[in-house]
Design a protein around this motif. Structure first.
Motif, PDB file in Angstrom:
ATOM      1  N   MET A 183       0.559  -1.311   0.053  1.00  0.00           N
ATOM      2  CA  MET A 183       0.066  -0.154  -0.010  1.00  0.00           C
ATOM      3  C   MET A 183       0.877   1.043  -0.150  1.00  0.00           C
ATOM      4  O   MET A 183       1.902   1.465   0.891  1.00  0.00           O
TER       5      MET A 183
ATOM      6  N   MET B  12      -2.145   6.138  -0.464  1.00  0.00           N
ATOM      7  CA  MET B  12      -3.538   5.875   0.526  1.00  0.00           C
ATOM      8  C   MET B  12      -3.957   5.795   1.774  1.00  0.00           C
ATOM      9  O   MET B  12      -5.175   7.193   1.237  1.00  0.00           O
TER      10      MET B  12
ATOM     11  N   GLU C 205      -5.505   9.405   0.586  1.00  0.00           N
ATOM     12  CA  GLU C 205      -6.288   9.707   0.194  1.00  0.00           C
ATOM     13  C   GLU C 205      -8.333   8.951   1.109  1.00  0.00           C
ATOM     14  O   GLU C 205      -8.953   9.791   1.244  1.00  0.00           O
ATOM     15  N   MET C 206      -7.489   8.398   1.938  1.00  0.00           N
ATOM     16  CA  MET C 206      -8.214   7.832   3.143  1.00  0.00           C
ATOM     17  C   MET C 206      -8.767   8.975   3.992  1.00  0.00           C
ATOM     18  O   MET C 206     -10.281   9.542   4.471  1.00  0.00           O
TER      19      MET C 206
ATOM     20  N   ASP D 291     -11.030  11.375   1.799  1.00  0.00           N
ATOM     21  CA  ASP D 291     -13.025  10.883   1.704  1.00  0.00           C
ATOM     22  C   ASP D 291     -13.443  10.784   2.809  1.00  0.00           C
ATOM     23  O   ASP D 291     -14.371  10.934   3.103  1.00  0.00           O
ATOM     24  N   GLY D 292     -12.549  11.113   4.116  1.00  0.00           N
ATOM     25  CA  GLY D 292     -13.932  10.050   5.210  1.00  0.00           C
ATOM     26  C   GLY D 292     -13.401  11.531   5.374  1.00  0.00           C
ATOM     27  O   GLY D 292     -15.279  11.549   6.789  1.00  0.00           O
TER      28      GLY D 292
ATOM     29  N   LEU E 270      -0.370   1.546  10.623  1.00  0.00           N
ATOM     30  CA  LEU E 270      -2.490   0.623  10.162  1.00  0.00           C
ATOM     31  C   LEU E 270      -1.610  -0.040  11.722  1.00  0.00           C
ATOM     32  O   LEU E 270      -2.838  -0.408  11.908  1.00  0.00           O
TER      33      LEU E 270
ATOM     34  N   VAL F 122      -2.262   2.796  14.404  1.00  0.00           N
ATOM     35  CA  VAL F 122      -2.713   3.931  14.504  1.00  0.00           C
ATOM     36  C   VAL F 122      -4.715   3.507  13.900  1.00  0.00           C
ATOM     37  O   VAL F 122      -4.249   2.947  12.774  1.00  0.00           O
ATOM     38  N   GLU F 123      -5.496   4.158  14.942  1.00  0.00           N
ATOM     39  CA  GLU F 123      -6.749   3.862  14.046  1.00  0.00           C
ATOM     40  C   GLU F 123      -7.946   5.073  13.363  1.00  0.00           C
ATOM     41  O   GLU F 123      -7.053   6.300  13.591  1.00  0.00           O
ATOM     42  N   PHE F 124      -8.096   4.327  11.964  1.00  0.00           N
ATOM     43  CA  PHE F 124      -8.405   5.932  10.819  1.00  0.00           C
ATOM     44  C   PHE F 124      -9.525   6.356  11.588  1.00  0.00           C
ATOM     45  O   PHE F 124     -10.332   5.595  12.670  1.00  0.00           O
TER      46      PHE F 124
ATOM     47  N   ALA G 140       6.766  10.479  10.804  1.00  0.00           N
ATOM     48  CA  ALA G 140       5.663   9.940  11.274  1.00  0.00           C
ATOM     49  C   ALA G 140       4.580  11.094  11.661  1.00  0.00           C
ATOM     50  O   ALA G 140       3.505  10.387  12.185  1.00  0.00           O
TER      51      ALA G 140
ATOM     52  N   SER H 154       1.039   9.833  10.735  1.00  0.00           N
ATOM     53  CA  SER H 154       0.146   9.077  11.774  1.00  0.00           C
ATOM     54  C   SER H 154      -1.380  10.826  12.024  1.00  0.00           C
ATOM     55  O   SER H 154      -2.927  10.142  12.585  1.00  0.00           O
TER      56      SER H 154
ATOM     57  N   TYR I 228      -3.629  10.200   9.108  1.00  0.00           N
ATOM     58  CA  TYR I 228      -4.778   8.842   9.070  1.00  0.00           C
ATOM     59  C   TYR I 228      -5.446   9.163  10.062  1.00  0.00           C
ATOM     60  O   TYR I 228      -6.848   8.345  10.167  1.00  0.00           O
TER      61      TYR I 228
ATOM     62  N   ARG J 296      -6.110  14.033  12.872  1.00  0.00           N
ATOM     63  CA  ARG J 296      -5.465  15.507  13.982  1.00  0.00           C
ATOM     64  C   ARG J 296      -4.688  15.953  12.947  1.00  0.00           C
ATOM     65  O   ARG J 296      -3.898  16.879  12.473  1.00  0.00           O
TER      66      ARG J 296
END
Lengths: 47, 466
Positions: free
Chosen positions: B1, B5, B8-9, B12-13, B149, B152-154, B176, B180, B183, B186
């Motif tokens: 990955m 990405m 991108e997430m 989108d989120g 991944l 860290v939680e999305f 980092a 982080s 993702y 923050r």
């Protein structure tokens, strides 16, 4: 059924994990069963 | 990955969340994505490594993700080096282009996709080289994304969370921090020029909830808080530290001054894509409350390995393996062994509950008359003296003993240090074997730009005759 962005789905039978990188409709299945949302592991932010 | 990405997430989120900046001047995650596509489009004609020669600004996340989007490595440089040294570092990266502020105004390319080749190098970091010349560590997309991944939680950050980023972009913690924060969703608040008062004011004014510091920064913040009780960071919920060994007296005082803040000690290397071990908030408070010295000593531990990382100690040296562990250098093959273990060069041990203790760099061990001595214990003892603000202990070449113990100490503001009295202080606590034979008082210790004590400079200075 929709899959949530950033969630992980896991197969109870084989442990395979799928990360949703694009939300969308559908049902994730593995070993003939619906995959379950894996619980987040709480970890302190280290950076 | 591809690390692109992660952005991108995020876009989108939670695209309307602020990625970097204060509440007045900022860029959102959606805007950051468009900047990344714009930079990737500009790089497409002639793909080459992107060097970043500057301090922390909005260009840093844009250049990092723009490079990833284009499938080329991103190489942040130590902008504090003299121009000739930086030119040499850039030359070694050829073919290379240097990121410019104007890139932020390039037109977005919404349809542009990023390559999915997880083995491509994503980030090249010249390691600080406290004992040797710098070399470029290569971190691949799959290694960096494995770290994010696994740790860290999305979208885990609450909407009000903001992280104060004070480490420079060329430090692995600076890389980092961007990955982080993106993702987790923050907001990053940059502080390009660290000064303890500026850090405390920015933390208060921007209602900062999270921060990462290297130990020298935390020690200076503590001194500023003690000098001025009005300087506080009331919204700070979480403080992570790492990058060098934290002296016990510093973390004990920090826990008193930040009673409501959760502390995390992060241990990692540039070569391991940042953190491989964490000592969490509960461990900190439990150790501070413990009367038992063994339990209290856990404050000096780096905790336990993060998910996805295995750690072992072989002949006193810490070794790690896992998907985030690199150890590759530009122009050099993998440094991992056949079973994927990477030797860290750090001396350490693991206690019966799995807590890892780092005693220092293997190279820093002082060998005096066949006796192995870790500088850490002697430095902590020096720091317990009320007049000592900073201390570095090294081995000084000696014809009779092989090495003697040399110490360089810095007095607290307005204080003076009597070298003989200080040696007596250490002697009473550690005995003759561990008492510095050479002790020099200076106004400042030599440091790397990221706050690590430059031990070879201390050693060279203390080795001068007379």
């Amino acid at each position: 059924m929709s899959n949530l962005l950033g969630k992980r789905y896991q197969c109870a039978a084989c442990g395979a994990t799928v990360l949703i990188t694009k939300a969308g409709d559908g049902q994730l299945t593995c070993h003939g069963e619906a995959m379950e949302v894996a619980q987040a592991k709480p970890l302190p932010s280290s950076d | 990955m591809n690390i692109a990405m992660l952005l991108e997430m995020a876009a989108d989120g939670f695209g309307d969340r602020i990625a970097m900046g204060g509440h007045d001047r900022s860029v959102t995650y959606a805007e950051l994505r468009w900047q990344a596509t714009a930079i990737a489009a500009a790089l497409a004609a002639e793909p080459q490594t992107v060097a970043l020669d500057g301090e922390l600004s909005a260009l840093v996340p844009a250049a990092l993700f723009g490079s990833a989007w284009a499938g080329v490595p991103y190489a942040p440089l130590n902008y504090r080096l003299p121009p000739a040294s930086r030119e040499e570092l850039v030359r070694r990266l050829a073919p290379v282009t240097v990121a410019e502020e104007a890139w932020l105004a390039l037109p977005p390319d919404p349809g542009r996709t990023f390559p999915d080749d997880p083995e491509l190098p994503a980030v090249l970091l010249y390691t600080s080289g406290t004992t040797a010349e710098p070399k470029a560590a290569a971190l691949r997309h799959d290694q960096l994304t494995a770290y994010i991944l696994n740790t860290v939680e999305f979208a885990a950050a609450a909407e009000d969370e903001a992280v104060l980023v004070a480490v420079p972009p060329f430090h692995v913690a600076g890389v980092a921090a961007v990955l982080s924060s993106t993702y987790a969703g923050r907001r990053m608040v940059p502080l390009p020029h660290f000064a303890p008062e500026a850090w405390l004011r920015l933390a208060r004014d921007e209602r900062v909830t999270h921060a990462f510091l290297v130990p020298t920064m935390l020690a200076r913040i503590i001194a500023a808080m003690e000098a001025d009780p009005a300087l506080r960071a009331p919204s700070l919920r979480h403080l992570a530290y790492g990058g060098a060994r934290m002296p016990m007296p510093v973390i004990e005082r920090a826990l008193e001054l930040f009673p409501d803040t959760a502390f995390a000690n992060a241990y990692g290397l540039t070569e391991t894509s940042s953190t491989v071990c964490v000592l969490g908030p509960d461990d900190h408070r439990a150790a501070l409350a413990a009367g038992d010295p063994a339990a209290r000593s856990r404050l000096g531990s780096v905790g336990r390995p993060v998910p996805g990382v295995e750690l072992r100690v072989v002949d006193g040296e810490i070794q790690v393996r896992g998907d985030q562990v690199s150890g590759d250098y530009l122009g050099n093959g993998p440094q991992r062994d056949k079973e994927e273990w990477l030797r860290t060069g750090d001396r350490g041990r693991i206690d019966e509950d799995g807590y890892v203790f780092v005693d220092g760099r293997a190279d820093d061990t002082i060998i005096r008359g066949g006796e192995n001595l870790a500088p850490a214990e002697i430095e902590d003892t020096l720091l317990r003296h009320p007049s000592v603000a900073a201390a570095a202990v090294v081995g000084v070449p000696d014809e009779e003993w092989g090495e003697r113990i040399g110490a360089m100490v810095v007095p607290r503001d307005g204080d003076t240090i009597d070298a003989e009295e200080l040696r007596g202080f250490v002697l009473a606590r550690l005995g003759t074997l561990k008492t510095p034979e050479v002790l020099v008082v200076v106004t400042e210790l030599p440091h790397t730009p990221t706050g690590k004590v430059l031990r070879r400079a201390v050693r060279a200075d203390l080795s001068q005759p007379g």
